[in-house]
Write a protein that holds these residues in place. Structure first.
Motif, PDB file in Angstrom:
ATOM      1  N   PHE A 191     104.156 -16.589 102.227  1.00  0.00           N
ATOM      2  CA  PHE A 191     105.348 -17.148 101.593  1.00  0.00           C
ATOM      3  C   PHE A 191     106.220 -17.855 102.627  1.00  0.00           C
ATOM      4  CE2 PHE A 191     109.192 -17.446  99.104  1.00  0.00           C
ATOM      5  CZ  PHE A 191     108.676 -17.720  97.842  1.00  0.00           C
ATOM      6  N   ASN A 192     105.880 -17.628 103.883  1.00  0.00           N
ATOM      7  CA  ASN A 192     106.559 -18.282 105.002  1.00  0.00           C
ATOM      8  C   ASN A 192     108.067 -17.997 105.000  1.00  0.00           C
ATOM      9  OD1 ASN A 192     106.682 -19.768 107.308  1.00  0.00           O
ATOM     10  ND2 ASN A 192     106.711 -21.762 106.289  1.00  0.00           N
ATOM     11  N   ILE A 193     108.383 -16.695 104.911  1.00  0.00           N
ATOM     12  CA  ILE A 193     109.794 -16.292 104.847  1.00  0.00           C
ATOM     13  C   ILE A 193     110.516 -16.543 106.180  1.00  0.00           C
ATOM     14  CG2 ILE A 193     109.502 -14.576 103.035  1.00  0.00           C
ATOM     15  CD1 ILE A 193     109.404 -12.439 105.303  1.00  0.00           C
ATOM     16  N   HIS A 194     111.852 -16.558 106.106  1.00  0.00           N
ATOM     17  CA  HIS A 194     112.659 -16.724 107.323  1.00  0.00           C
ATOM     18  C   HIS A 194     113.258 -15.399 107.782  1.00  0.00           C
ATOM     19  CE1 HIS A 194     113.146 -20.481 104.827  1.00  0.00           C
ATOM     20  NE2 HIS A 194     112.508 -20.917 105.878  1.00  0.00           N
ATOM     21  N   MET A 195     113.327 -14.440 106.853  1.00  0.00           N
ATOM     22  CA  MET A 195     113.962 -13.160 107.179  1.00  0.00           C
ATOM     23  C   MET A 195     113.183 -12.041 106.490  1.00  0.00           C
ATOM     24  SD  MET A 195     117.851 -14.208 106.124  1.00  0.00           S
ATOM     25  CE  MET A 195     117.675 -13.763 104.414  1.00  0.00           C
ATOM     26  N   CYS A 196     113.188 -10.884 107.134  1.00  0.00           N
ATOM     27  CA  CYS A 196     112.469  -9.755 106.552  1.00  0.00           C
ATOM     28  C   CYS A 196     113.339  -8.504 106.605  1.00  0.00           C
ATOM     29  CB  CYS A 196     111.174  -9.535 107.335  1.00  0.00           C
ATOM     30  SG  CYS A 196     110.251  -8.119 106.767  1.00  0.00           S
ATOM     31  N   GLY A 197     113.492  -7.875 105.466  1.00  0.00           N
ATOM     32  CA  GLY A 197     114.219  -6.606 105.402  1.00  0.00           C
ATOM     33  C   GLY A 197     113.300  -5.563 104.793  1.00  0.00           C
ATOM     34  N   MET A 198     112.860  -4.621 105.615  1.00  0.00           N
ATOM     35  CA  MET A 198     111.946  -3.581 105.108  1.00  0.00           C
ATOM     36  C   MET A 198     112.526  -2.231 105.492  1.00  0.00           C
ATOM     37  SD  MET A 198     108.248  -4.833 106.498  1.00  0.00           S
ATOM     38  CE  MET A 198     108.749  -4.754 108.201  1.00  0.00           C
ATOM     39  N   GLY A 199     112.118  -1.221 104.783  1.00  0.00           N
ATOM     40  CA  GLY A 199     112.573   0.105 105.180  1.00  0.00           C
ATOM     41  C   GLY A 199     111.765   1.157 104.474  1.00  0.00           C
ATOM     42  N   PRO A 200     111.864   2.405 104.966  1.00  0.00           N
ATOM     43  CA  PRO A 200     111.135   3.494 104.325  1.00  0.00           C
ATOM     44  C   PRO A 200     111.714   3.796 102.946  1.00  0.00           C
ATOM     45  CG  PRO A 200     112.652   4.342 105.983  1.00  0.00           C
ATOM     46  CD  PRO A 200     112.677   2.846 106.108  1.00  0.00           C
ATOM     47  N   ILE A 210     110.480  -8.219  97.597  1.00  0.00           N
ATOM     48  CA  ILE A 210     109.447  -8.187  96.562  1.00  0.00           C
ATOM     49  C   ILE A 210     109.114  -6.716  96.243  1.00  0.00           C
ATOM     50  CG2 ILE A 210     107.465  -8.355  98.172  1.00  0.00           C
ATOM     51  CD1 ILE A 210     107.696 -10.213  94.798  1.00  0.00           C
ATOM     52  N   GLU A 211     109.491  -5.833  97.125  1.00  0.00           N
ATOM     53  CA  GLU A 211     109.337  -4.367  97.028  1.00  0.00           C
ATOM     54  C   GLU A 211     107.886  -3.921  97.161  1.00  0.00           C
ATOM     55  OE1 GLU A 211     112.235  -3.307  97.190  1.00  0.00           O
ATOM     56  OE2 GLU A 211     113.583  -4.330  95.812  1.00  0.00           O
ATOM     57  N   VAL A 212     107.002  -4.524  96.360  1.00  0.00           N
ATOM     58  CA  VAL A 212     105.570  -4.213  96.343  1.00  0.00           C
ATOM     59  C   VAL A 212     104.917  -5.554  96.024  1.00  0.00           C
ATOM     60  CG1 VAL A 212     103.766  -2.994  95.065  1.00  0.00           C
ATOM     61  CG2 VAL A 212     106.030  -1.952  95.272  1.00  0.00           C
ATOM     62  N   SER A 213     104.021  -6.032  96.865  1.00  0.00           N
ATOM     63  CA  SER A 213     103.544  -7.407  96.646  1.00  0.00           C
ATOM     64  C   SER A 213     102.326  -7.507  95.722  1.00  0.00           C
ATOM     65  CB  SER A 213     103.249  -8.094  97.985  1.00  0.00           C
ATOM     66  OG  SER A 213     102.098  -7.515  98.570  1.00  0.00           O
ATOM     67  N   ASP A 214     101.811  -6.348  95.278  1.00  0.00           N
ATOM     68  CA  ASP A 214     100.655  -6.362  94.384  1.00  0.00           C
ATOM     69  C   ASP A 214     101.146  -6.179  92.942  1.00  0.00           C
ATOM     70  OD1 ASP A 214      97.756  -6.007  93.685  1.00  0.00           O
ATOM     71  OD2 ASP A 214      98.517  -4.030  93.093  1.00  0.00           O
ATOM     72  N   VAL A 232     103.199 -11.250 113.821  1.00  0.00           N
ATOM     73  CA  VAL A 232     102.601 -12.222 112.896  1.00  0.00           C
ATOM     74  C   VAL A 232     103.536 -13.406 112.646  1.00  0.00           C
ATOM     75  CG1 VAL A 232     101.822 -12.508 110.494  1.00  0.00           C
ATOM     76  CG2 VAL A 232     101.072 -10.525 111.797  1.00  0.00           C
ATOM     77  N   MET A 233     104.850 -13.146 112.560  1.00  0.00           N
ATOM     78  CA  MET A 233     105.763 -14.243 112.197  1.00  0.00           C
ATOM     79  C   MET A 233     106.717 -14.683 113.311  1.00  0.00           C
ATOM     80  SD  MET A 233     106.320 -14.267 108.182  1.00  0.00           S
ATOM     81  CE  MET A 233     106.683 -15.991 108.405  1.00  0.00           C
ATOM     82  N   LYS A 234     106.620 -14.059 114.443  1.00  0.00           N
ATOM     83  CA  LYS A 234     107.275 -14.448 115.707  1.00  0.00           C
ATOM     84  C   LYS A 234     108.774 -14.728 115.682  1.00  0.00           C
ATOM     85  CE  LYS A 234     103.118 -16.168 117.993  1.00  0.00           C
ATOM     86  NZ  LYS A 234     102.131 -15.678 117.013  1.00  0.00           N
ATOM     87  N   ASP A 235     109.220 -15.794 114.964  1.00  0.00           N
ATOM     88  CA  ASP A 235     110.607 -16.237 115.143  1.00  0.00           C
ATOM     89  C   ASP A 235     111.479 -16.043 113.904  1.00  0.00           C
ATOM     90  OD1 ASP A 235     109.308 -18.107 113.672  1.00  0.00           O
ATOM     91  OD2 ASP A 235     109.817 -19.828 114.932  1.00  0.00           O
ATOM     92  N   CYS A 286     111.712 -16.093  91.237  1.00  0.00           N
ATOM     93  CA  CYS A 286     113.062 -16.057  91.814  1.00  0.00           C
ATOM     94  C   CYS A 286     113.002 -16.347  93.312  1.00  0.00           C
ATOM     95  CB  CYS A 286     113.702 -14.698  91.585  1.00  0.00           C
ATOM     96  SG  CYS A 286     114.341 -14.509  89.921  1.00  0.00           S
ATOM     97  N   LEU A 287     112.036 -15.739  93.980  1.00  0.00           N
ATOM     98  CA  LEU A 287     111.904 -15.990  95.429  1.00  0.00           C
ATOM     99  C   LEU A 287     111.698 -17.478  95.688  1.00  0.00           C
ATOM    100  CD1 LEU A 287     109.645 -13.361  97.257  1.00  0.00           C
ATOM    101  CD2 LEU A 287     111.951 -14.111  97.868  1.00  0.00           C
ATOM    102  N   GLN A 288     110.891 -18.096  94.829  1.00  0.00           N
ATOM    103  CA  GLN A 288     110.644 -19.534  94.976  1.00  0.00           C
ATOM    104  C   GLN A 288     111.919 -20.342  94.707  1.00  0.00           C
ATOM    105  OE1 GLN A 288     107.728 -20.809  96.255  1.00  0.00           O
ATOM    106  NE2 GLN A 288     108.997 -22.662  96.389  1.00  0.00           N
ATOM    107  N   SER A 289     112.667 -19.930  93.671  1.00  0.00           N
ATOM    108  CA  SER A 289     113.923 -20.643  93.372  1.00  0.00           C
ATOM    109  C   SER A 289     114.924 -20.506  94.516  1.00  0.00           C
ATOM    110  CB  SER A 289     114.587 -20.094  92.110  1.00  0.00           C
ATOM    111  OG  SER A 289     113.727 -20.133  91.030  1.00  0.00           O
ATOM    112  N   ILE A 290     114.916 -19.353  95.150  1.00  0.00           N
ATOM    113  CA  ILE A 290     115.828 -19.118  96.281  1.00  0.00           C
ATOM    114  C   ILE A 290     115.492 -20.095  97.401  1.00  0.00           C
ATOM    115  CG2 ILE A 290     116.314 -17.435  98.118  1.00  0.00           C
ATOM    116  CD1 ILE A 290     115.977 -15.242  95.869  1.00  0.00           C
ATOM    117  N   ARG A 291     114.201 -20.200  97.676  1.00  0.00           N
ATOM    118  CA  ARG A 291     113.750 -21.145  98.705  1.00  0.00           C
ATOM    119  C   ARG A 291     114.087 -22.580  98.295  1.00  0.00           C
ATOM    120  NH1 ARG A 291     110.228 -22.255 102.619  1.00  0.00           N
ATOM    121  NH2 ARG A 291     109.427 -20.232 103.149  1.00  0.00           N
ATOM    122  N   ASP A 292     113.821 -22.901  97.015  1.00  0.00           N
ATOM    123  CA  ASP A 292     114.071 -24.272  96.534  1.00  0.00           C
ATOM    124  C   ASP A 292     115.556 -24.632  96.576  1.00  0.00           C
ATOM    125  OD1 ASP A 292     111.386 -24.465  96.095  1.00  0.00           O
ATOM    126  OD2 ASP A 292     111.489 -24.189  93.916  1.00  0.00           O
ATOM    127  N   ALA A 293     116.415 -23.640  96.373  1.00  0.00           N
ATOM    128  CA  ALA A 293     117.860 -23.913  96.410  1.00  0.00           C
ATOM    129  C   ALA A 293     118.307 -24.271  97.826  1.00  0.00           C
ATOM    130  CB  ALA A 293     118.639 -22.701  95.900  1.00  0.00           C
TER     131      ALA A 293
END
Ligand code: SAH
Length: 356
Positions: free
Chosen positions: A222-231, A159-163, A264-267, A185-192
């Protein structure tokens, strides 16, 4: 509430997360220890590897921070050909690394959609157990579905920036860069049916500890399954080439974001990103110690890797054999953790959601 008690909470509100991110060095040690404890209890001490290819640096978008934005005329554009992709698929399959990730600039032509399908069909035909992550930007719900049906099981769209308002400080305010579209798009990805990943950049001008805390809450809600963050790392030739991080200790803030996401999201699966390594020589090792459990060695041909320049980066070693791929995956893994082989590496968070 003292910091230790705070760490043991089960539900965190924005103020709690601000305190976690804004901690002093002694508290930071406790934060990382807690993240490691949560990680061991929920995803163990294994690290998944994904062989990464950067399919193309053609991009129709103009994100202000990104080196391969359309307006950056100094970029020599490329598209890998099918033979080059096949080579990477075989490398990933033969190595037992378990999965690969395909990232690209953003294209939405029917030819591109079909090219990705051809790649997926081929990968599945030679190794049905190879997990595949796509990160090819905003697409139509139909395209996401086609790619899912062709065998991709994960999709990463940061999402890059959530605001919403702040989003337009870093993207042109037009239809092609619509925040609402990125969300849908994020929702469609989940729905797919994809295992869905998102994330943010850390250290963007104007960012505050509060806005990062909101990013964490966004990803949790959003209850994501994976997180990719970076500086965020400035890239020459972009409107943000001279931008300065608002955080004095960008390495520390990036690591604290990883630790907080783990707590916060543990698993979920969390990536130790290449950008971390760019700002600190042991960036990925430290990210793993702070809670990350995925590494993505880059198997792109070297000449193309240089052209997929999102930011000013240090060139990494050539990967052209099974041994060099495994070595590259192992390289950032610190003592006490190990590389998991011969598994797709699905996040327990997704498995629990879909098996119950
Ligand atoms: N087109 C795809 C993939 C983009 S590249 C998409 O839109 O999802 C992958 C990620 O690199 C982006 O999501 C962004 O978070 C990150 N990135 C781009 N420019 C960057 C920079 N200058 N510094 C750090 N990360 C950057």
């Amino acid at each position: 509430m003292d910091f230790k008690t705070l760490l043991d909470k089960q539900d965190f509100d924005i103020e709690d997360i601000v305190r976690l991110l804004d901690c002093n060095p002694a508290e930071e040690a406790l934060l990382f220890a807690k993240a490691d404890e949560v990680r061991l209890a929920n995803v163990g001490n294994g690290v998944y590897g994904r062989a990464l290819i950067e399919l193309t640096n053609y991009c129709k978008k103009d994100c202000y921070y990104c080196g391969i934005r359309k307006s950056n005329k100094s970029v020599e554009r490329y598209m890998l050909d099918f033979e080059q992709v096949k080579y990477a698929i075989h490398l990933a399959s033969d190595s037992g690394i378990g999965s690969m990730a395909i990232q690209s600039g953003e294209l939405s032509s029917p030819e591109f959609t079909d090219f990705v399908i051809r790649i997926l069909n081929y990968a599945k035909s030679i190794d049905p157990n190879l997990g595949i992550t796509l990160s090819c930007g905003e697409q139509s719900p139909e395209t996401y579905k086609k790619w899912f049906d062709a065998g991709a099981e994960r999709y990463l769209l940061r999402i890059e920036v959530s605001d919403e308002e702040t989003y337009y400080n870093f993207h042109p305010n037009n239809e092609l860069h619509s925040f609402q579209n990125r969300l849908s798009c994020l929702q469609s990805i989940r729905d797919a049916g994809f295992q869905t990943g998102t994330g943010v950049m850390i250290g963007l001008p104007g960012q505050t500890v509060e806005s990062l805390a909101k990013d964490v809450v966004f990803m949790r809600d959003f209850n994501i399954h994976m997180c990719g963050m970076g500086p965020f790392i400035p890239c020459n030739g972009t409107p943000m080439e001279n931008a300065k991080s608002p955080f004095e200790d960008l390495v520390g803030m990036s690591l604290r974001m990883i630790a907080v996401m783990r707590i916060v999201m543990k698993d979920i699966n969390i990536v130790a990103s290449t950008a971390m390594e760019t700002i600190h020589p042991q960036g990925r090792s430290r990210a793993i110690q702070a809670g990350a459990n995925v590494v993505m060695p880059n198997v792109n041909p070297l000449e193309h890797r240089k052209k997929y320049k999102l930011y000013e980066k240090i060139p990494t070693g050539i990967i052209d054999s099974v041994d060099s791929l495994i070595n590259a995956a192992y390289a950032p893994i610190p003592e006490g953790y190990h590389l998991i082989l011969n598994q797709k590496g699905t996040a327990p968070h997704y498995l629990k959601e879909h098996l119950i």
